[in-house]
Design an enzyme around this catalytic site. Structure first.
Site, short mmCIF file in Angstrom:
data_model
loop_
_atom_site.label_atom_id
_atom_site.label_comp_id
_atom_site.label_asym_id
_atom_site.label_seq_id
_atom_site.Cartn_x
_atom_site.Cartn_y
_atom_site.Cartn_z
N ASP A 29 0.52 -1.06 -0.09
CA ASP A 29 -0.26 0.19 -0.22
C ASP A 29 1.32 1.20 0.36
OD1 ASP A 29 -2.92 -1.39 -0.47
OD2 ASP A 29 -3.08 -0.93 2.24
N GLY A 87 -0.20 -3.20 3.75
CA GLY A 87 -0.97 -2.00 4.42
C GLY A 87 -0.49 -0.82 4.82
N LYS A 96 -7.44 0.94 -5.49
CA LYS A 96 -8.58 0.58 -4.31
C LYS A 96 -10.07 1.59 -4.95
CE LYS A 96 -6.85 -1.28 -0.72
NZ LYS A 96 -6.99 -2.41 -0.91
#
Lengths: 323, 211
Positions: free
Chosen positions: A47, A262, A104
């Site tokens: 991420d 993440g 996303k």
């Protein structure tokens, strides 16, 4: 074929045909979309929220980067509505790294997905980390040429997402917490359910297969294929709470095909070293000596403190449509 | 010593299992005794008769080759002795002498330099533009299903390099002595002819070198 194409809808909107140099080419097929996910295997997807982080991730050996507006940990502390990242940021990342770019969109928000496809991201994550936009339906992913990844916490969810066209599955875990326990629960759940399903398939018990497909609320076709393969028909990654090389190795040893990290990297105080260490531990997950070498590269004092998953205000894994 | 071939698939990142499966099926179709294994350690590299570098991300494989003690040395050694190697997609990039990305330009990455070629990464565009198409490969035919996923192409070749296939004027398969590189993924097409071609060269090489 080495990649299962069962369940693919042959003339879906996402399939594009053209003629190049006198040859017919086809894009957006299940093979091309699932094949892309297969190229990520044994790798770590990281991420990132800006170009600088994306470059660190690429230099550290990330197999792809996932662009978000905020890291999951910050989504929790900010509260409010979490949406897809700024177009400018995604475009800047696309122009600065050579590895695949994912981004996303909100669950069910097909207009955000359309935007991401137009920008040219390599994979779209229809993600519960963002605020769901539709409480009834997920995106019908066969409409897209770009492949999708979806989260799942059990086999039924995973198979329903594959039915809708997902080319890749990841465990939901509990993102932004630095706690792997939920990801572990989800992968164990999926593995146990597949074990049971395989037994039914091997016994050639058609009635029980149909009953199982109803129980899993998934198509019989995909249920049968999963029983036959003894694994999900698409690549399955671990996600949610992974913070250390040992965490990555744990989930790989439980049978995941790769890792999403993440907040674990860029919420830590040693992102570059940690990112490299997680990459090494993912590849050599079954070799304790090499995982130790990787674990030595990080300092636990620099890990994100994390959140207790039992006392969360927001359980991301519970969000979105029930079916 | 024996006719059994031991084929390694570089087991760092990418579609390792898919190449193991394709090569295993190819062996069976050829009635050739042999085994295909994933290799991640120098001692494993040293004992194989042929190596496949799979698809995946070339930057990641390069980093992992550089980081694991002895791995780069062992690869240099087997290259020196002429071990047959096939690289598919990212694998071909790792084998190349030079490479740049179509959008980002030059990227610092480890390349083995075994194929005298220059690569353009992501040459056909991003994933949206990834495609399948029948392609023409010399020695195989014009009906090979080419699976191109964010595929690279070969921009230029040295004098020792033979061009095996072109698609839309771009070079997509090459051979230099025992080393084969492809832009596409023969391991995903369900057609094992490319892997068979490679295994034939392994068998020949083993015979010539082991007696």
């Amino acid at each position: 074929m080495t990649i299962s194409q069962v369940g693919a809808i042959p003339l879906s909107k996402g399939i594009k045909m053209s003629t190049v140099g006198g040859k017919q080419t086809t894009s957006g097929t299940a093979l091309i979309k699932r094949g892309f996910a297969h190229m990520q295997k044994h790798g770590v997807i990281m991420d990132v929220t800006n170009v600088e982080q994306a470059q660190i991730a690429e230099d550290a050996g990330a197999v792809a980067v996932m662009v978000l507006d905020k890291l999951p940990f910050d989504v929790r502390s900010a509260g409010g509505v979490a949406r897809t990242a700024s177009v400018k940021v995604i475009q800047a990342v696309i122009d600065s790294v050579s590895i695949p770019i994912m981004a996303k969109c909100r669950i069910g928000h097909f207009s955000e997905a359309n935007i991401l496809e137009e920008i040219g991201v390599d994979m779209i994550d229809e993600s519960e980390v963002l605020s769901p936009a539709d409480e009834i339906r997920h995106i019908w992913k066969w409409n897209y040429t770009t492949p999708f990844v979806n989260g799942a916490k059990n086999l039924g969810e995973a198979l329903r997402r594959i039915d809708e066209g997902a080319a890749m599955i990841r465990t939901k875990g509990e993102p932004g917490t630095g706690d792997v326990s939920q990801a572990v629960t989800h992968i164990r759940m999926v593995n146990n359910e597949i074990g049971k399903l395989k037994g039914i398939y091997d016994n050639k018990d058609d009635q029980e297969l149909i009953r199982t497909s109803r129980e899993l609320q998934s198509s019989l076709e995909i249920v049968k294929e999963t029983g036959r393969l003894g694994r999900l028909p698409v690549v399955n990654f671990a996600a949610g709470g992974i913070s250390t090389p040992a965490d990555a190795a744990l989930l790989m040893n439980l049978g995941c095909d790769g890792i999403f990290v993440g907040s674990g990297i860029f919420k830590a105080e040693d992102p570059l070293e940690r990112a490299k260490a997680v990459v090494i531990a993912t590849t050599y997950h079954d070799d304790p000596q090499t995982v130790l070498e990787a674990q030595k590269m990080i300092d636990e004092k620099k890990s994100m403190l994390g959140l207790d998953t039992k006392n969360l205000d927001l359980r991301m894994q519970e969000r979105g449509p029930k079916i | 010593m024996n006719d059994q071939l031991l084929i390694g698939v570089l087991g760092l990142q990418g579609d390792i299992e898919e190449n193991i499966k394709a090569a295993t099926n190819a062996l069976a179709e050829m009635n050739q005794i042999g085994k295909v294994i994933s290799v991640r350690y120098p001692e494993e590299i040293m004992k194989i008769d042929g190596l496949i570098i799979p698809g995946g991300e070339s930057t990641v494989m390069g980093l992992l080759i550089a980081i694991k003690t002895g791995l780069l040395d062992s690869l240099s050694q087997v290259l020196q002795k002429g071990l047959p190697i096939m690289g598919t997609c990212a694998g071909m990039i790792v084998l190349a002498k030079k490479s740049y990305d179509r959008v980002v330009g030059n990227k610092k990455q480890l390349l083995l330099g075994a194929l005298d070629i220059e690569i353009e990464r992501n040459s056909f565009g991003r994933q949206f533009d990834s495609f399948e198409s029948n392609i023409d490969i010399s020695g195989i035919g014009n009906d090979f299903r080419g699976i191109f996923i964010r595929a690279p192409s070969v921009i230029s070749v040295g004098p020792q390099v033979q061009i095996l296939s072109k698609f839309d004027e771009k070079i997509v398969a090459v051979q230099q002595e025992n080393i084969i590189g492809t832009s596409f993924h023969p391991e995903l097409s369900g057609d094992n002819r490319m892997h068979k071609l490679f295994i034939e060269s392994i068998a020949k090489w083993k015979k010539a070198n082991n007696h």
